[in-house]
Each structure stands twice: as C-alpha cells, then as structure tokens.
Design a protein around this motif. Structure first.
Motif, PDB file in Angstrom:
ATOM      1  N   TYR A   1       0.831  -1.204   0.000  1.00 33.62           N
ATOM      2  CA  TYR A   1       0.000   0.000   0.000  1.00 33.62           C
ATOM      3  C   TYR A   1       0.863   1.250   0.000  1.00 33.62           C
ATOM      4  CZ  TYR A   1      -3.737  -3.229   1.071  1.00 33.62           C
ATOM      5  OH  TYR A   1      -4.617  -4.276   1.002  1.00 33.62           O
ATOM      6  N   ASP A   2       0.417   2.226  -0.773  1.00 32.24           N
ATOM      7  CA  ASP A   2       1.015   3.555  -0.784  1.00 32.24           C
ATOM      8  C   ASP A   2       0.171   4.417   0.150  1.00 32.24           C
ATOM      9  OD1 ASP A   2       1.848   6.155  -1.275  1.00 32.24           O
ATOM     10  OD2 ASP A   2       2.111   5.843  -3.434  1.00 32.24           O
ATOM     11  N   LEU A   3       0.627   4.590   1.385  1.00 33.49           N
ATOM     12  CA  LEU A   3      -0.174   5.266   2.397  1.00 33.49           C
ATOM     13  C   LEU A   3      -0.336   6.754   2.137  1.00 33.49           C
ATOM     14  CD1 LEU A   3       1.356   3.453   5.498  1.00 33.49           C
ATOM     15  CD2 LEU A   3      -0.809   2.946   4.358  1.00 33.49           C
ATOM     16  N   GLU A   4       0.532   7.303   1.308  1.00 31.29           N
ATOM     17  CA  GLU A   4       0.392   8.717   0.960  1.00 31.29           C
ATOM     18  C   GLU A   4      -0.784   8.922   0.013  1.00 31.29           C
ATOM     19  OE1 GLU A   4       3.072  11.444  -1.816  1.00 31.29           O
ATOM     20  OE2 GLU A   4       4.006  11.189   0.162  1.00 31.29           O
ATOM     21  N   LYS A   5      -0.901   8.062  -0.980  1.00 33.69           N
ATOM     22  CA  LYS A   5      -1.977   8.183  -1.958  1.00 33.69           C
ATOM     23  C   LYS A   5      -3.240   7.429  -1.551  1.00 33.69           C
ATOM     24  CE  LYS A   5       1.071   8.811  -5.973  1.00 33.69           C
ATOM     25  NZ  LYS A   5       1.475   8.284  -7.312  1.00 33.69           N
TER      26      LYS A   5
END
Length: 529
Positions: A478-482
């Motif tokens: 997972y890309d927690l920023e996006k």
C-alpha cells in the motif's frame, strides 16, 4: 557576633544549596503507565477525529508530547502486554497469541526497576495466567475481567469488589500511590479493562451516550474489491459477526422473538452474565435506558434493510464503546489532579496508551488483529514536565516494543542488550529527530476467533508491505500517501515494481535484525497444530 554567624550561615547555604538543587534535579522520576484495552486513537479527541471528547487524556497532549504514528508489534491483548513488559517481539518472548502461556520467569522491565530501588505495582487487566512477577503489589482482573462488580486477584487472593471496573481500578491505583514508601521512586502500571468488548458503560453515562449519534466512517460499506483473501474472509463485520445480545444489548428473549441467531455460542450467556452481576437497583437503571431502545428496535426491525441494520448496529456499537471510554477519561483526570494536589506532577512521567488500535466501523469492522492502520496504530501521549515541553507532536515510528527501554532510560537504568526496542526519550525531549525508518509486525492467532489470517510485514513513512501465509500465500503493498485508507493493493502494479523490490529487501533485512525467520513461522505453526 551575630553578624559573623549570619555570614557563616550564608556562606554555608551558598555552598550547600547548589548541591541540594543538583540532587533534586537528579531525583529519579516516578512512572505512571496508563494502558487501556482496545482504545482506538480515533476515540481520543486530541487526534482530531471528532468522534468523542476526552478532555483529561487530551491534557497529556497539551502538557506533553503526542505521538501520531505509534504502532504495535502484534495487535492482540495479551501479546501486546508481553511486548510491553519484555521489550521483545512475540516470537522472542513466546507470547505469540492469547492462547500461548507467558513465562513470568523471564526478565521484564518491572523486575529491573525493582532491582534498582523502585516500588512497583500492577493494577487492572493483564490477561495472562500466573501471579505477575516484578511487582511489589498486584491487583489484576481474571482473564478479560468484568465491568460491573468485578473480581480481582489481589496479591494472589480472589476478591470481588463493588462498583464499576474503571472507577475501581483508578481508586486502587491512587490508594497504592498514597500508601507507598515516600522515600523511594515508584512505577505503577494502571491498566484499564475498558473499552474492551462487550462495551458496558458506567451507569452514569448510559443515558447520555445512548442518545448520541456518530458520523459513519467512509468505508463502513467496504466491499474489499482490491484486497486479497484475508480481508474478504475475516469475520469481524459489525452486521454479520457482532453478537446481538452480548454486543448490541438485545435481550435473549427479544432475539428469540425476532428469530435472531447467535453468531458466537456465548452471545446470550454474555448478556445474562454481565447484567447478572448488577444489583437490583443497578439493573433497574440499566433497563430504564436500554429497554425503550429495544422496544423501538422491535418495532422497526421487520422493515429494516441490511444497510439500515448495519447502520443501526454501528450506532449501538459506538454508543456503548465510547460510553466506556468516558469513565477511562475521568480516571485519567482524577489521577492527574491527585498528582498535582500531592506535589507529584513535576517528577512523575505519565504515559497514556492502549494495547493496540481498534476498528470503529472502518471497513465495516470491529476488533483489531490486522496490520492495517486502524489496528496497527495506537494512541501514545507522554507528560514529564522536567524534560518534555508542552504541546509537542512527533510522527516518528515508535512502537510498544520501545516502552520498556524508554521507561528504564528515564529511570536512569541501562536497558539490557537483549531488549529489541529503543528508548524514545531523545525524541520526547527534543534531543534528536533521528529514528528508525521502518517497523516490523507479526500476527499468529489463526485459525481462531475473527479468522484473521497469519501475517507479518513492515511499515515505513509511506509504504506498507504485508505477507499473508499459512493457508494462503498472498502479498499486499500500500502507498499510504496516496491511499491512506488502504483500499488498493498495488503489489502487482508495474509502476510500483521498484518500490516492491525495495520493500521486500527491507523486510528481509528487518526480519534478520529482529531474529525472525521462516523457521520461526513453521515452529509456531507446529505449536498451533
């Protein structure tokens, strides 16, 4: 002659006073470690989610430091406590799940404080068999404990107490501090049962909280389209898997009338046992608030859609869950006032945290266990006026693994080399911004209640990598920023191929650093079998 005496006295004071002041500065701090059970960071108003108001816990944020990305190593009650005590991951201290035994003969930070002149106490929930080792005094709940008129094991002897568990736990903590040896520093672990399932608020709060309505999380109706098998098969949905009687407080007789079936075999028994602990007067107060709610449910249930039913159960969940938090917050206020009134506030470290995070309807869930954010993250606030400036915030990736070495560090005791955590004292005091860039997580309790599959993984500032194993072999990235809600697994996304490689390499390095391995996975699989 008098002038000469006065001059001599003045010179002596000039020489002695700095020594006294230095001694005062070097006085070892007292420690009050407050840990509630399943208290989601979303339900601490200082974190800004707007669900409830916790003014006393918020005082710690205003007067100390609030960690915004504190996490746990294993999101489960007893393993989390074992990590707190030992400063070691579950696969090292042996308490991998709620079923495994805990070896009290191994060293823990309370034992170390004892050896270094501290008085120690453990009061409240520990959820581990055996007499707690490392404590001069212990008063612990049996297993999960009860909310109303609970049983405690006080220094090895069973004793039923009259009252509400959060109030009793608070009062016993204050009584122990009041009767301590004032010549010695103290450390007390103040462990609340609340807000653990089945969420039974103090009677003084039920009328207020059952009348409240709470905002629904954006993912309440999550369909898990872009996630793997684990999320799709977990049994923690508020509508499908929450108990009707024990959790939603629908009387067993009304369940039978409406044809509602028990999901867990202890559903109706939990309702009867919990309310059966009340006095006649207490039960009358309970009935005066809850029975009208159930009469209204009885009238509307036949026409309710599944979506409407989920929404109704979510509100019932939040009313009781947040209602139990209210007494915890009041206890924190009572403690802080006591410290101030007894001139203990300046030299006492006060920590507030939870044993893990909790789902408050996100993804339609209750409970914890997963490495997803709501379960992984936990509230953490620390006040120590002598070293920590008020109103500080840190987004460092601290973990419950770090509590033991941190508290030992504050006490002036060097942590043992085999502790795997790090002292975050320099972060709290502002002496450094340097910290680890990755945290490691493991979960073992499967197959078991809620059916959350075994997994391990890492989280960095931006990314999270999870490996589910045992009866599956699936990876999630997972890309927690996006994607802060973790709705899109990008492990197979070609545009993230470099990130995937980087995270897999980092995971291998982290596992080696903490002495975890595939052999460990197999060892605990065999133990479970």
């Amino acid at each position: 002659m008098n002038d000469r005496k006065n001059l001599t006295l003045l010179l002596l004071l000039t020489l002695i006073l700095p020594t006294i002041l230095v001694a005062q500065k070097k006085q070892r701090p007292n420690i009050v470690y407050i840990m509630s059970d399943d208290h989601a960071y979303q339900a601490v108003s200082a974190y800004g989610h707007g669900l409830n108001h916790t003014p006393n816990i918020d005082r710690l944020a205003k007067e100390g430091i609030m960690f915004t990305r504190a996490t746990v190593t294993n999101s489960l009650c007893a393993p989390s406590r074992a990590v707190l005590l030992t400063g070691k991951h579950s696969f090292i201290n042996g308490k991998i799940d709620n079923e495994a035994s805990f070896d009290w003969s191994q060293d823990n930070f309370a034992k170390i404080l004892q050896r270094n002149g501290y008085q120690t106490a453990l009061i409240g929930k520990i959820h581990m068999d055996g007499i707690p080792a490392g404590f001069d005094h212990s008063a612990v709940l049996i297993d999960q404990g009860e909310y109303y008129n609970p049983n405690f094991i006080v220094n090895g002897k069973k004793r039923q107490m009259t009252g509400y568990v959060s109030d009793l736990t608070t009062d016993m903590v204050l009584d122990w501090i009041d009767n301590r040896d004032p010549e010695k520093p103290f450390c007390v672990l103040y462990h609340q049962k609340a807000p653990h399932r089945e969420w039974l608020p103090a009677l003084r709060h039920i009328k207020q909280y059952t009348a409240m309505r709470f905002p629904e999380p954006a993912t309440l109706f999550d369909d898990f389209q872009n996630r793997g098998t684990a999320a799709k098969t977990a049994e923690m949905n508020i509508l499908k898997h929450m108990n009707w009687a024990g959790d939603s407080k629908i009387p067993p007789s009304l369940m039978d009338e409406l044809g509602l079936k028990e999901y867990m075999s202890w559903d109706k028994a939990a309702f009867d046992n919990n309310l059966g602990r009340m006095s006649e007067k207490e039960r009358a107060t309970w009935d005066s608030v809850y029975m009208p709610i159930m009469a209204d449910f009885r009238m509307h249930y036949p026409k309710m859609s599944q979506d409407e039913l989920l929404r109704w159960r979510y509100q019932r969940y939040m009313q009781d869950y947040l209602g139990t938090v209210a007494a915890v917050d009041e206890g924190v206020g009572k403690l802080l006032d006591y410290l101030a009134e007894n001139d203990l506030d300046e030299n006492t470290i006060v920590v507030y945290t939870s044993d893990q995070g909790f789902y408050l309807g996100e993804h339609g869930w209750f409970d914890k266990r997963f490495m997803y954010e709501e379960s992984l993250r936990t509230p953490l606030l620390v006040r120590y006026p002598q070293e920590i400036a008020p109103g500080r915030k840190s987004d460092a990736l601290v973990q419950n693994l770090d509590f033991a070495p941190t508290l030992l560090d504050f006490a002036g005791v060097k942590p043992p080399k085999d502790m795997q955590g790090e002292s975050f004292r320099p972060l709290a005091t502002g002496d450094t911004q340097k910290w680890r860039d990755v945290v490691y997580y493991t979960y073992y309790e499967y197959p078991s209640i809620h059916m959350v599959k075994r997994h391990y993984g890492i989280r960095t500032d931006r990314y999270k990598l999870i490996h589910f194993y045992y009866d599956v072999d699936e990876w999630e990235l997972y890309d927690l920023e996006k994607d802060p809600a973790e709705l899109n697994n990008i492990f197979d996304d070609p545009s993230y191929s470099d990130v995937r490689k980087m995270m897999i390499d980092k995971l291998k390095t982290v596992r080696e650093r903490y002495h975890d391995s595939p052999e460990n996975d197999q060892r605990f699989l065999q133990k479970k079998g």
